[in-house]
Design an enzyme around this catalytic site. Structure first.
Site, PDB file in Angstrom:
ATOM      1  N   ARG A 121     -72.702 -34.675  35.971  1.00 30.33           N
ATOM      2  CA  ARG A 121     -72.588 -34.206  34.500  1.00 30.33           C
ATOM      3  C   ARG A 121     -71.234 -34.648  34.013  1.00 30.33           C
ATOM      4  NH1 ARG A 121     -74.610 -27.949  35.054  1.00 30.33           N
ATOM      5  NH2 ARG A 121     -75.295 -28.425  32.708  1.00 30.33           N
ATOM      6  N   GLN A 126     -74.556 -38.624  30.259  1.00 27.99           N
ATOM      7  CA  GLN A 126     -74.901 -37.412  29.511  1.00 27.99           C
ATOM      8  C   GLN A 126     -76.494 -37.302  29.102  1.00 27.99           C
ATOM      9  OE1 GLN A 126     -72.465 -36.858  26.091  1.00 27.99           O
ATOM     10  NE2 GLN A 126     -71.180 -35.144  27.020  1.00 27.99           N
ATOM     11  N   ASP A 129     -78.672 -36.114  31.856  1.00 22.81           N
ATOM     12  CA  ASP A 129     -78.367 -34.684  32.305  1.00 22.81           C
ATOM     13  C   ASP A 129     -79.701 -33.902  32.158  1.00 22.81           C
ATOM     14  OD1 ASP A 129     -77.282 -32.246  32.812  1.00 22.81           O
ATOM     15  OD2 ASP A 129     -75.535 -32.465  31.583  1.00 22.81           O
ATOM     16  N   TYR A 226     -67.641 -24.502  37.713  1.00 23.32           N
ATOM     17  CA  TYR A 226     -68.955 -23.910  37.923  1.00 23.32           C
ATOM     18  C   TYR A 226     -68.715 -22.509  38.606  1.00 23.32           C
ATOM     19  CZ  TYR A 226     -70.702 -28.716  36.891  1.00 23.32           C
ATOM     20  OH  TYR A 226     -71.001 -29.942  36.374  1.00 23.32           O
TER      21      TYR A 226
END
Length: 260
Positions: A121, A126, A129, A226
């Protein structure tokens, strides 16, 4: 190069890997496209819509036999792999870490596979994605479905018969899906509160108009931005924080923290 668009076989799946509009663009770029019969019917695309832009509509077996690149949204299954020939290219979400046996079976067939959910990512990728694009839609649809199931409307409404207070929506997880859920619930007129294991998401939630519910996340640091799996202790603290909102009111509820 021939690209094959396969019909999704997973129960409840309504998407299609390539729409007629995108197929038209690929054909203009010099690719030849084949679509399985009924591939887009659950997305409201007729076979004639594909034919009108130059896509050949064929039976499933023909797609597997003639296409050099095979496209699906969900992972290829055992039945699919029986029809795959050596040298073909498979493109779909494969969830490779959760399906090591599938990856091994694909390798044994001598084909090349691209797992769309594993594409980094980063800025350069992009436009590929799929995680962000699909989670964005998931957050939107979760709120729409929640609003449909509610026993009252979302926005404040003042009528001659009285005033209806706005609904309150609590969102767990402020990732791509959660942020879209916040924005959608706000647009519908709800009072929105949200929480996430990552304290750095507070500013993002507040920028969209949601109140951030802070829960002590000591020892629950995120990994590279994350969210990691929450400990049992953190989940208890999070539930206590949520109950302060849930108990006094009837509200919409969206849980997106672990949306795949």
């Amino acid at each position: 190069m021939k690209i094959g668009i396969l019909k999704e076989t997973l129960d409840g799946e309504r998407r299609v890997a390539i729409t007629p509009n995108i197929a038209k663009q690929l054909i203009a770029s010099g690719f030849e496209l084949l679509a399985e019969e009924g591939a887009g019917e659950y997305s409201s695309f007729l076979d004639s819509d594909y034919k009108n832009v130059g896509v050949a509509v064929e039976k499933r077996a023909v797609i597997f036999h003639e296409a050099e690149v095979l496209l699906k949204i969900n992972p290829f299954d055992e039945e699919d792999l029986k029809l795959v020939d050596e040298g073909q290219v498979l493109i779909s979400k494969l969830y490779h870490k959760s399906n090591p046996e599938l990856i091994k079976a694909i390798a044994n067939k001598g084909v090349t596979a691209f797992s769309m959910d594993a594409i980094p990512r980063i800025s350069r990728a992009q436009d590929m994605d799929v995680l962000s694009s699909q989670n964005n839609l998931a957050g939107y649809k979760a709120v729409i479905l929640g609003a449909f199931e509610m026993t009252k409307i979302f926005p404040l409404m003042m009528t001659s018969a009285g005033t209806i207070a706005p609904s309150r929506v609590l969102i767990y997880g402020i990732g791509v899906a959660g942020l879209q859920a916040i924005a959608t619930a706000k647009r519908l007129g709800a009072i929105v509160e949200a929480t996430d294991i990552r304290s750095e998401t507070k500013e993002q939630a507040e920028s969209l108009g949601a109140k951030f519910i802070s829960v002590d996340n000591t020892g629950e640091e995120s990994e590279g931005g994350y969210a990691k799996e929450a400990s049992a202790d953190y989940q208890k603290r999070q539930k206590r924080g949520g109950k302060q909102i849930i108990v006094p009111s009837r509200l919409g509820y969206y849980h997106g923290q672990y949306t795949r």
